[in-house]
Design a protein around this motif. Structure first.
Motif, PDB file in Angstrom:
ATOM      1  N   SER A  98      -4.483  -1.081  -6.499  1.00  0.00           N
ATOM      2  CA  SER A  98      -5.643  -1.058  -7.393  1.00  0.00           C
ATOM      3  C   SER A  98      -6.879  -1.673  -6.743  1.00  0.00           C
ATOM      4  O   SER A  98      -7.985  -1.544  -7.258  1.00  0.00           O
ATOM      5  N   ALA A  99      -6.722  -2.319  -5.600  1.00  0.00           N
ATOM      6  CA  ALA A  99      -7.862  -2.941  -4.926  1.00  0.00           C
ATOM      7  C   ALA A  99      -8.524  -2.017  -3.908  1.00  0.00           C
ATOM      8  O   ALA A  99      -9.458  -2.416  -3.231  1.00  0.00           O
ATOM      9  N   GLU A 137      -6.713   6.452   1.359  1.00  0.00           N
ATOM     10  CA  GLU A 137      -7.445   5.344   0.757  1.00  0.00           C
ATOM     11  C   GLU A 137      -7.820   4.343   1.841  1.00  0.00           C
ATOM     12  O   GLU A 137      -7.165   4.245   2.884  1.00  0.00           O
ATOM     13  N   ILE A 138      -8.885   3.627   1.546  1.00  0.00           N
ATOM     14  CA  ILE A 138      -9.209   2.457   2.335  1.00  0.00           C
ATOM     15  C   ILE A 138      -8.766   1.281   1.482  1.00  0.00           C
ATOM     16  O   ILE A 138      -9.309   1.049   0.398  1.00  0.00           O
ATOM     17  N   PRO A 139      -7.755   0.565   1.927  1.00  0.00           N
ATOM     18  CA  PRO A 139      -7.114  -0.427   1.067  1.00  0.00           C
ATOM     19  C   PRO A 139      -8.041  -1.516   0.528  1.00  0.00           C
ATOM     20  O   PRO A 139      -7.849  -1.989  -0.580  1.00  0.00           O
ATOM     21  N   GLU A 146     -10.521  -1.282   8.252  1.00  0.00           N
ATOM     22  CA  GLU A 146     -10.820  -0.197   9.167  1.00  0.00           C
ATOM     23  C   GLU A 146      -9.928   1.017   8.989  1.00  0.00           C
ATOM     24  O   GLU A 146     -10.270   2.102   9.385  1.00  0.00           O
ATOM     25  N   LYS A 147      -8.753   0.833   8.435  1.00  0.00           N
ATOM     26  CA  LYS A 147      -7.804   1.931   8.502  1.00  0.00           C
ATOM     27  C   LYS A 147      -7.784   2.756   7.227  1.00  0.00           C
ATOM     28  O   LYS A 147      -8.033   2.268   6.137  1.00  0.00           O
ATOM     29  N   GLU A 154       0.842  -1.189   0.000  1.00  0.00           N
ATOM     30  CA  GLU A 154       0.000   0.000   0.000  1.00  0.00           C
ATOM     31  C   GLU A 154       0.872   1.232   0.000  1.00  0.00           C
ATOM     32  O   GLU A 154       1.804   1.345   0.785  1.00  0.00           O
ATOM     33  N   SER A 155       0.531   2.176  -0.824  1.00  0.00           N
ATOM     34  CA  SER A 155       1.190   3.472  -0.723  1.00  0.00           C
ATOM     35  C   SER A 155       0.330   4.502  -1.418  1.00  0.00           C
ATOM     36  O   SER A 155      -0.334   4.222  -2.406  1.00  0.00           O
ATOM     37  N   VAL A 156       0.320   5.656  -0.871  1.00  0.00           N
ATOM     38  CA  VAL A 156      -0.402   6.776  -1.456  1.00  0.00           C
ATOM     39  C   VAL A 156       0.543   7.950  -1.414  1.00  0.00           C
ATOM     40  O   VAL A 156       1.078   8.292  -0.372  1.00  0.00           O
TER      41      VAL A 156
END
Lengths: 113, 115
Positions: free
Chosen positions: A28-29, A92-94, A99-100, A2-4
């Motif tokens: 992408s998910a 983003e919500i992965p 929840e995070k 995950e990265s934003v």
């Protein structure tokens, strides 16, 4: 993983002009994408969200665009005002049911009077 | 407008000491979160809490951290033995939404300085 992340750490815009803040994501998910505003000394404040099955959503003076092909998110603020000066974070919500929120590093928007 | 309130606004502590940060959620909210923000960096998820138990936690939230809602109103974050790297702004956030769409209500934060 995950990265934003954000394209630019700072952005200066003349009062009354429109501003565009950009964000890239890698997962992408992800189910939801969100923009938050953080004024100096305050907690993040929700601006607008967009679900992954949409490509555009409008709010009051703000529009969020989602381009899943290039994994890009943008926040457009129309007719900027001094009160728009803040740090803007995309998040983003992965995945569904997670929840995070995963936040990006932020862009500092300065409105020039 | 209802808001999340946090205390203290700033706490200075010596390394190795215990600290408790407190949050009063918005009254009808059921989902509670702690996030932290090291100075100049992004906001990081620590833990989520629902129905009196942790629903998710990050790698940051190790055995030194704990959360509880002791009296049904306050939501607390305890750091058992603080380290220098725990210095950060800690934000409590809450939501009443059943499904997490990302709209959280954040408090103004508690700044923790560990010396």
């Amino acid at each position: 993983g995950e990265s934003v992340g954000l394209h630019l750490p700072t952005l200066s815009v003349q009062e009354g002009d429109n501003s565009i803040i950009n964000c890239a994501y890698s997962n992408s998910a992800s189910d939801y994408f969100i923009w938050y505003k953080q004024e100096s000394g305050k907690g993040p404040q929700f601006i607008i969200d967009i679900r992954s099955n949409m490509d555009k959503r409008q709010g009051q003076r703000v529009t969020v665009l989602l381009n899943k092909t290039v994994k890009h998110l943008s926040l457009q603020i129309a007719a900027t005002q001094p009160g728009d000066s803040a740090v803007y974070f995309c998040a983003e919500i992965p995945r569904f049911g997670n929840e995070k929120l995963t936040f990006g590093t932020g862009t500092r928007l300065t409105i020039i009077p | 407008e209802p808001e999340v309130t946090q205390t203290p606004s700033h706490q200075v502590t010596q390394m190795g000491q215990e600290v408790i940060l407190r949050c009063v959620p918005i009254s009808n909210h059921l989902y509670f979160y702690w996030y932290r923000q090291i100075l100049g960096q992004k906001v990081e998820f620590l833990v989520s809490f629902y129905n009196n138990e942790i629903s998710e936690k990050s790698e940051i939230f190790d055995d030194q951290f704990s959360v509880e809602r002791p009296d049904g109103s306050n939501f607390t974050l305890k750091i058992r033995s603080t380290k220098l790297e725990d210095s950060a702004m800690y934000f409590c956030a809450t939501t009443g939404a059943i499904r997490n769409t990302g709209e959280l209500f954040f408090g103004e934060g508690s700044r923790l300085t560990v010396l």
